[in-house]
Design a protein around this motif. Structure first.
Motif, PDB file in Angstrom:
ATOM      1  N   ASP A   1      30.449  -5.496  28.456  1.00  0.00           N
ATOM      2  CA  ASP A   1      29.417  -4.463  28.401  1.00  0.00           C
ATOM      3  C   ASP A   1      29.656  -3.474  27.261  1.00  0.00           C
ATOM      4  O   ASP A   1      30.728  -3.431  26.653  1.00  0.00           O
ATOM      5  N   GLY A   2      28.600  -2.683  26.983  1.00  0.00           N
ATOM      6  CA  GLY A   2      28.649  -1.720  25.888  1.00  0.00           C
ATOM      7  C   GLY A   2      28.383  -2.356  24.549  1.00  0.00           C
ATOM      8  O   GLY A   2      28.502  -1.689  23.507  1.00  0.00           O
ATOM      9  N   LEU A   3      28.010  -3.631  24.540  1.00  0.00           N
ATOM     10  CA  LEU A   3      27.868  -4.394  23.309  1.00  0.00           C
ATOM     11  C   LEU A   3      26.586  -5.220  23.378  1.00  0.00           C
ATOM     12  O   LEU A   3      26.283  -5.830  24.406  1.00  0.00           O
ATOM     13  N   CYS A   4      25.842  -5.251  22.265  1.00  0.00           N
ATOM     14  CA  CYS A   4      24.605  -6.023  22.223  1.00  0.00           C
ATOM     15  C   CYS A   4      24.308  -6.411  20.779  1.00  0.00           C
ATOM     16  O   CYS A   4      24.466  -5.587  19.863  1.00  0.00           O
ATOM     17  N   ALA A   5      23.885  -7.650  20.568  1.00  0.00           N
ATOM     18  CA  ALA A   5      23.522  -8.140  19.235  1.00  0.00           C
ATOM     19  C   ALA A   5      22.011  -8.267  19.126  1.00  0.00           C
ATOM     20  O   ALA A   5      21.356  -8.776  20.043  1.00  0.00           O
ATOM     21  N   TYR A   6      21.453  -7.786  18.018  1.00  0.00           N
ATOM     22  CA  TYR A   6      20.043  -7.974  17.701  1.00  0.00           C
ATOM     23  C   TYR A   6      19.959  -9.059  16.636  1.00  0.00           C
ATOM     24  O   TYR A   6      20.507  -8.905  15.538  1.00  0.00           O
TER      25      TYR A   6
ATOM     26  N   ASP B   1      21.493  -6.180  13.813  1.00  0.00           N
ATOM     27  CA  ASP B   1      22.209  -4.978  14.228  1.00  0.00           C
ATOM     28  C   ASP B   1      23.152  -5.326  15.367  1.00  0.00           C
ATOM     29  O   ASP B   1      22.928  -6.303  16.103  1.00  0.00           O
ATOM     30  N   ILE B   2      24.224  -4.547  15.493  1.00  0.00           N
ATOM     31  CA  ILE B   2      25.100  -4.615  16.662  1.00  0.00           C
ATOM     32  C   ILE B   2      25.144  -3.228  17.287  1.00  0.00           C
ATOM     33  O   ILE B   2      25.405  -2.236  16.608  1.00  0.00           O
ATOM     34  N   ILE B   3      24.850  -3.180  18.565  1.00  0.00           N
ATOM     35  CA  ILE B   3      24.986  -1.933  19.318  1.00  0.00           C
ATOM     36  C   ILE B   3      26.342  -1.982  20.012  1.00  0.00           C
ATOM     37  O   ILE B   3      26.570  -2.803  20.888  1.00  0.00           O
ATOM     38  N   ASP B   4      27.249  -1.144  19.583  1.00  0.00           N
ATOM     39  CA  ASP B   4      28.615  -1.138  20.108  1.00  0.00           C
ATOM     40  C   ASP B   4      28.971   0.321  20.410  1.00  0.00           C
ATOM     41  O   ASP B   4      29.574   1.012  19.613  1.00  0.00           O
ATOM     42  N   TYR B   5      28.543   0.772  21.587  1.00  0.00           N
ATOM     43  CA  TYR B   5      28.654   2.208  21.846  1.00  0.00           C
ATOM     44  C   TYR B   5      29.787   2.569  22.793  1.00  0.00           C
ATOM     45  O   TYR B   5      30.189   3.732  22.873  1.00  0.00           O
ATOM     46  N   ARG B   6      30.331   1.550  23.529  1.00  0.00           N
ATOM     47  CA  ARG B   6      31.396   1.881  24.471  1.00  0.00           C
ATOM     48  C   ARG B   6      32.125   0.607  24.874  1.00  0.00           C
ATOM     49  O   ARG B   6      31.511  -0.463  24.977  1.00  0.00           O
ATOM     50  N   GLN B   7      33.423   0.723  25.086  1.00  0.00           N
ATOM     51  CA  GLN B   7      34.207  -0.428  25.528  1.00  0.00           C
ATOM     52  C   GLN B   7      34.556  -0.266  27.005  1.00  0.00           C
ATOM     53  O   GLN B   7      35.171   0.714  27.402  1.00  0.00           O
TER      54      GLN B   7
END
Length: 645
Positions: A186-191, A201-207
């Protein structure tokens, strides 16, 4: 369990009925015609192949012997997976020719997502260095992950305009038997732009720590020892089933119905009649959406149109491998096109059987001394489809008393997330570090009504309490308030449990001996509508979820509540847009659209496998019959009843 031989999609004659499903031969012909028109290349994929339904008036005229059979046509969506260029094509099977080829403007909406494209994205991300680096920072080996590409929605991002976009999560899968849904990264998503393919884009807001506990619901250590003490239940019909089948046409007691299927809508029921009188020309689940309520930076976009974005009919289960029906079963095979335009047959895709349903009517009379009881029975026509983690069953019930009921059954695996240490207002905590986000399942039923004919209208009926007055001195009076919906601008309506609101679809040209207009009453479940803010993207794209009832004038091109092309749509198509025409709907050929569903705040009992939950509605005859239609139902004579003292 007894099964009857599957039937094909046509009658015993050489020609199919005008609305019969496309056969395997016809699907092959469609591909040949399109290939002959130079529309099929090595990178072309067939997104959708289905019947291009003729106009209702033409079908009814043909059925009445007043016109020849309409031209039999197929509708085909084609996509070049390397360029994202798509087209809508109409093919005549009568003349074996291409009728039209229309390019699709990707600016307002795109064709549904293909399995081929999901595979492209998964293979691309498995080799994408930035994706692997983001996983490695979490201590996750990319080789032990599975990627779940999901529909992107529409949020006005400049770098996504006109492109085919998916957003992807990762889940850890330690071995071939490990359930990856138990281990979200979680905290990670690829567009991802599918056609290129390219990581936008990569959404990497929290580990978050990856939840470690297994979710294998087939493992005895997790599921527990097999439950004991359950004795077998056998449903027997020693004289066989009470229904008869001719191709797609079914007769059962006072009912008749044609059973169809479509890659987008799944099960379609046509020409429904009761007591040899028409009730509904066409009924289907034309759209559904699953909006999620977690606003996290990597999850705010989660909302899936399983019908319009994924074509959930494509994922129909073959019930050969697992059928939950009991008794004397009749199966229909489902024939669809694969992504190469080649026909494929899903054996036993549709199940039909009868069920006992308890008491139909009963009375013990004080004066005559008579005591009689009759049992209710229903005909069940159903299918199951698996879309990613969820399994949906759609069951249509026909009762002896003229009632029609539609029930959606929801099961499978709820979508998972990492549960924050500080807690969450948007998830349920179901296992160490594992959460199930809050979400809704909202369905739309398209009901092309023909109650005793095509001249129909809708009355809104509310229960009204009356104040104390000269005519109501004791304050006990209440009555029914009837409001006729006369034009489309009036006909976006909300349910109201406080007044027991129902909607009656009535024939405006016919009356019975007492002056009643024959009708069918729509009874709703009175559950929450879309909970997202009215200004949100999903509220615009899934505007059908903001009302329980919509009524439109019949238009053969208006088939889907959220519009023709839902994937990455801008919300400009669909019910609100059509209703702007404000066409008359009083005594006209009308279509009733009903939104129903459930709001899911998951519980511990929903993990790791979710017991079936239900959503649905019913249509009940209201002055359709001049008296009770079930007085002539004979008493039951079961031979296997026993009572133990």
């Amino acid at each position: 369990m007894t099964t009857l031989e599957s039937q094909h999609t046509t009658t015993g004659s050489d020609s199919p009925r005008p609305l019969a499903r496309l056969s395997a031969d016809e699907i092959s012909q469609v591909r040949e015609i399109l290939a002959g028109a130079d529309l099929v290349t090595p990178t072309t994929r067939f997104v959708y192949v289905g019947l291009d339904e003729p106009v209702k008036a033409e079908v009814l005229a043909h059925a009445a012997g007043e016109a020849p059979a309409p031209d039999r046509r197929a509708s085909v969506l084609l996509l070049d997976v390397t360029t994202g260029v798509a087209s809508e094509n109409i093919v005549s099977l009568n003349s074996q020719s291409l009728v039209s080829c229309t390019p699709i403007d990707n600016a307002t909406g795109q064709v549904p997502i293909l399995d081929t494209e999901f595979e492209i994205v998964m293979e691309f991300l498995a080799k994408e260095p930035r994706w692997a680096e983001a996983l490695a920072e979490r201590g996750v080996d990319v080789a032990k992950t599975v990627t779940v590409p999901l529909s992107a929605g529409s949020y006005g991002y400049e770098n996504e305009l006109g492109k085919r976009i998916v957003r992807s999560f990762a889940f850890v899968m330690n071995d071939e038997k490990d359930l990856p849904w138990a281990h979200p990264v979680d905290g990670l998503c690829a567009y991802v732009d599918i056609s290129t393919p390219e990581l936008i884009d990569i959404i990497d807001y929290r580990q978050y720590p990856v939840p470690a506990e297994s979710g294998d619901y087939l493992d005895p250590e997790i599921a527990g020892e097999p439950l004991t003490g359950l004795k077998p239940i056998e449903i027997t019909q020693p004289e066989g089933a009470s229904f008869s089948v001719d191709g797609e046409h079914v007769e059962w007691t006072n009912w008749s119905v044609d059973v169809g299927f479509d890659a987008r809508e799944g099960l379609i029921l046509r020409n429904i009649s009761y007591l040899d009188r028409p009730v509904c020309y066409r009924a289907s689940i034309d759209e559904m959406v699953v909006p999620y309520g977690d606003p996290s930076p990597n999850r705010f976009w989660q909302n899936y149109f399983d019908t319009g974005e994924y074509l959930f009919g494509r994922y129909v289960n073959s019930l050969t491998l697992g059928c939950d029906c009991l008794g004397e079963i009749h199966y229909f095979d489902v024939t669809l096109s694969d992504e190469q335009g080649t026909p494929k047959v899903i054996a036993n895709g549709i199940c039909m059987h009868e069920e006992d349903y308890g008491t139909l009517w009963k009375h013990t009379d004080l004066f005559t001394g008579t005591s009689e009881v009759r049992r209710q029975r229903r005909l069940v026509i159903s299918f199951f489809t698996t879309v990613g983690n969820y399994d949906y069953g759609f069951f249509w019930y026909f009762y002896l008393d003229g009632t029609i009921e539609c029930e959606a059954k929801l099961t499978g695996i709820a979508f998972t997330a990492a549960y924050p240490e500080e807690g969450s207002d948007y998830q349920s905590h179901v296992a160490p570090g594992l959460g199930l986000p809050y979400h809704q399942h909202l369905f739309n039923a398209r009901l092309d009504m023909t109650v005793d004919g095509v001249a129909n209208a809708v009355d809104e009926i509310d229960a009204v309490s009356l104040p104390v007055s000269d005519t109501n001195p004791w304050g006990n009076a209440f009555t029914a308030k009837t409001t006729r919906l006369t034009s489309e601008s009036q006909a976006a309506r909300s349910a109201d449990a406080s007044v027991g609101r129902t909607w009656h679809i009535v024939n405006t040209e016919k009356t019975d001996r007492l002056g009643h207009h024959p009708g069918y009453a729509l009874h709703t479940a009175q559950t929450p509508k879309l909970l997202a803010d009215p200004s949100s993207s999903i509220a615009k794209r899934a505007a059908f979820t903001t009302r329980e009832l919509w009524v439109t004038a019949y238009d053969p091109s208006q088939r889907y509540a959220a519009g023709r092309f839902v994937n990455q749509s801008d919300g400009s198509d669909g019910l609100p847009a059509w209703q702007q025409a404000d066409r008359p709907i009083d005594g006209e050929d009308i279509v009733v659209w009903h939104t129903f569903g459930l709001t899911h705040f998951p519980r511990s009992e929903d993990w790791p496998i979710m017991p079936v939950d239900y959503a649905g509605f019913s249509l009940k005859p209201y002055n359709f019959c001049e008296k009770s239609p079930v007085m002539n139902v004979p008493p039951s004579t079961a031979k296997h009843c026993c009572a133990h003292e």
